[in-house]
Design a protein around this motif. Sequence first.
Motif, PDB file in Angstrom:
ATOM      1  N   GLU A   1      42.671  33.686  31.495  1.00 46.12           N
ATOM      2  CA  GLU A   1      43.417  33.997  32.718  1.00 46.12           C
ATOM      3  C   GLU A   1      42.584  34.974  33.548  1.00 46.12           C
ATOM      4  N   PHE A   2      41.512  34.446  34.106  1.00 45.78           N
ATOM      5  CA  PHE A   2      40.564  35.277  34.840  1.00 45.78           C
ATOM      6  C   PHE A   2      40.928  35.311  36.327  1.00 45.78           C
ATOM      7  N   HIS A   3      40.454  36.339  37.003  1.00 46.96           N
ATOM      8  CA  HIS A   3      40.744  36.485  38.438  1.00 46.96           C
ATOM      9  C   HIS A   3      39.502  36.894  39.220  1.00 46.96           C
ATOM     10  N   THR A   4      39.508  36.525  40.462  1.00 43.95           N
ATOM     11  CA  THR A   4      38.573  37.053  41.456  1.00 43.95           C
ATOM     12  C   THR A   4      39.326  38.080  42.289  1.00 43.95           C
ATOM     13  N   VAL A   5      38.618  39.114  42.728  1.00 46.12           N
ATOM     14  CA  VAL A   5      39.219  40.033  43.696  1.00 46.12           C
ATOM     15  C   VAL A   5      38.445  39.944  45.011  1.00 46.12           C
ATOM     16  N   PHE A   6      39.179  39.996  46.090  1.00 45.68           N
ATOM     17  CA  PHE A   6      38.588  40.102  47.416  1.00 45.68           C
ATOM     18  C   PHE A   6      38.594  41.586  47.783  1.00 45.68           C
ATOM     19  N   ILE A   7      37.469  42.078  48.259  1.00 48.89           N
ATOM     20  CA  ILE A   7      37.372  43.488  48.632  1.00 48.89           C
ATOM     21  C   ILE A   7      36.973  43.605  50.103  1.00 48.89           C
ATOM     22  N   ALA A   8      37.274  44.750  50.698  1.00 49.02           N
ATOM     23  CA  ALA A   8      36.929  44.972  52.102  1.00 49.02           C
ATOM     24  C   ALA A   8      36.491  46.411  52.320  1.00 49.02           C
TER      25      ALA A   8
ATOM     26  N   LEU B   1      27.091  45.970  48.878  1.00 46.51           N
ATOM     27  CA  LEU B   1      26.960  45.510  50.258  1.00 46.51           C
ATOM     28  C   LEU B   1      28.224  45.759  51.077  1.00 46.51           C
ATOM     29  N   VAL B   2      29.391  45.530  50.464  1.00 46.44           N
ATOM     30  CA  VAL B   2      30.654  45.760  51.171  1.00 46.44           C
ATOM     31  C   VAL B   2      30.901  47.260  51.329  1.00 46.44           C
ATOM     32  N   GLU B   3      30.610  48.008  50.307  1.00 44.73           N
ATOM     33  CA  GLU B   3      30.763  49.466  50.373  1.00 44.73           C
ATOM     34  C   GLU B   3      29.893  50.061  51.477  1.00 44.73           C
ATOM     35  N   ALA B   4      28.673  49.535  51.630  1.00 38.27           N
ATOM     36  CA  ALA B   4      27.746  50.038  52.646  1.00 38.27           C
ATOM     37  C   ALA B   4      28.083  49.551  54.045  1.00 38.27           C
ATOM     38  N   GLY B   5      28.977  48.554  54.148  1.00 41.47           N
ATOM     39  CA  GLY B   5      29.336  48.021  55.460  1.00 41.47           C
ATOM     40  C   GLY B   5      28.425  46.912  55.940  1.00 41.47           C
ATOM     41  N   SER B   6      27.508  46.453  55.066  1.00 36.05           N
ATOM     42  CA  SER B   6      26.625  45.337  55.438  1.00 36.05           C
ATOM     43  C   SER B   6      27.444  44.075  55.668  1.00 36.05           C
ATOM     44  N   TYR B   7      28.529  43.947  54.917  1.00 33.74           N
ATOM     45  CA  TYR B   7      29.526  42.886  55.131  1.00 33.74           C
ATOM     46  C   TYR B   7      30.889  43.551  55.131  1.00 33.74           C
ATOM     47  N   LYS B   8      31.800  43.044  55.949  1.00 34.59           N
ATOM     48  CA  LYS B   8      33.130  43.654  56.000  1.00 34.59           C
ATOM     49  C   LYS B   8      33.977  43.312  54.787  1.00 34.59           C
ATOM     50  N   ALA B   9      33.700  42.150  54.183  1.00 32.28           N
ATOM     51  CA  ALA B   9      34.501  41.738  53.023  1.00 32.28           C
ATOM     52  C   ALA B   9      33.657  40.897  52.077  1.00 32.28           C
ATOM     53  N   GLY B  10      34.160  40.737  50.849  1.00 35.67           N
ATOM     54  CA  GLY B  10      33.445  39.935  49.866  1.00 35.67           C
ATOM     55  C   GLY B  10      34.359  39.594  48.704  1.00 35.67           C
ATOM     56  N   ALA B  11      33.846  38.806  47.772  1.00 41.25           N
ATOM     57  CA  ALA B  11      34.630  38.381  46.610  1.00 41.25           C
ATOM     58  C   ALA B  11      33.791  38.524  45.359  1.00 41.25           C
ATOM     59  N   LEU B  12      34.430  38.970  44.278  1.00 40.37           N
ATOM     60  CA  LEU B  12      33.704  39.160  43.028  1.00 40.37           C
ATOM     61  C   LEU B  12      34.624  39.100  41.819  1.00 40.37           C
ATOM     62  N   ASN B  13      34.002  39.049  40.672  1.00 38.86           N
ATOM     63  CA  ASN B  13      34.609  39.096  39.350  1.00 38.86           C
ATOM     64  C   ASN B  13      35.487  40.343  39.194  1.00 38.86           C
ATOM     65  N   GLU B  14      36.757  40.144  38.862  1.00 38.88           N
ATOM     66  CA  GLU B  14      37.673  41.281  38.721  1.00 38.88           C
ATOM     67  C   GLU B  14      37.252  42.225  37.598  1.00 38.88           C
ATOM     68  N   GLN B  15      36.742  41.679  36.502  1.00 38.59           N
ATOM     69  CA  GLN B  15      36.372  42.505  35.359  1.00 38.59           C
ATOM     70  C   GLN B  15      35.234  43.455  35.713  1.00 38.59           C
ATOM     71  N   VAL B  16      34.247  42.963  36.474  1.00 36.11           N
ATOM     72  CA  VAL B  16      33.142  43.831  36.899  1.00 36.11           C
ATOM     73  C   VAL B  16      33.660  44.910  37.845  1.00 36.11           C
ATOM     74  N   TRP B  17      34.545  44.538  38.760  1.00 37.17           N
ATOM     75  CA  TRP B  17      35.126  45.528  39.677  1.00 37.17           C
ATOM     76  C   TRP B  17      35.803  46.658  38.902  1.00 37.17           C
ATOM     77  N   LYS B  18      36.674  46.294  37.957  1.00 36.46           N
ATOM     78  CA  LYS B  18      37.396  47.310  37.189  1.00 36.46           C
ATOM     79  C   LYS B  18      36.444  48.186  36.385  1.00 36.46           C
ATOM     80  N   SER B  19      35.428  47.547  35.804  1.00 39.97           N
ATOM     81  CA  SER B  19      34.459  48.289  35.002  1.00 39.97           C
ATOM     82  C   SER B  19      33.707  49.315  35.841  1.00 39.97           C
TER      83      SER B  19
END
Length: 305
Positions: free
Chosen positions: A121-128, A195-213
């Motif tokens: 039951e894996f998820h992607t997260v969208f970040i901005a 890249l999203v944190e730096a503002g190079s892109y306004k939004a992006g999508a990634l692996n939820e597990q990596v985000w939480k880690s």
Amino acid sequence: MKKRLLGLLFIVLLPFSACSSQPHSATSSRNGAQVQSFTTGAIPDQDPEKLQRLYGKLTDYLEAELGVPVEYKPVTDYAAAVTAFRVGDLDLVWFGGLTGVQARLQVDGAEAIAQRDIDAEFHTVFIANKNSQIKPIQDISGLKALKGNTFTFGSESSTSGRLMPQYFLEQAGVQLEDFKGKIGFSGSHDKTIQLVEAGSYKAGALNEQVWKSRVNSGEVDLEKVEVIWQTPSYYDYHWVINPKVKERYSDDFVQRVQAALLKLDPNVPEQKEILDLFGAAKFIPTKNSNYAQIEAVGRKIGKIK
């Protein structure tokens, strides 16, 4: 006399030089026969140093459990991992859902044998980026708010960083051409955050597990970037093994590898460290049919022919 001495010296040293030229990937078994290394690898979805640390510990564990030499071979990108599996350079690979399907379709008899407890039951997260003024999204239809903004995926062949986010975007009626400028492909989940944190892109999508880690380890500036949406669940990462290992080692070798992975115990400190590096509490069995949805989506968006 000198020639005779040099000749004798050459004869004496020859066996030692021959022994020193033995390939690194082979070792002697109990009966003196050479045993080829069991090679493992992974899609490079995270920082290479983190992967090297993880797989160094895992190969030591597998070598002790299986009784054969085990070697980790890094690859440059997702496509290289699939190719290395197809041509036999890698025997056991930690794939994402899409690359696992791609690899199995190219090797008859290849099997998905194990996944983490979180992968069913894996998820992607969208970040901005917080300066983007993109607000948290309540349901899939809210993805329309991303139109007109810059956006980055991870690797082009990433399940959680490209395939499934694109699928959900299309379900919401958002096409790639609806974004501003050229779509980004960062190459890894860590890079997407940066890249999203730096503002190079306004939004992006990634692996939820990596985000939480990365959040838990303090590597993300939450004053600059935030999660705006989590996708529905899907099957993702898993181990895929090449059937040719049965010819090289034994008929039950696939089952032995699976058993070794499932045996990893969080109550054993050295094994807990491996599981923690994988972001898992344990490994569980899986099978090829679990990734039918991934294959269908991959064919739909042209990543599987």
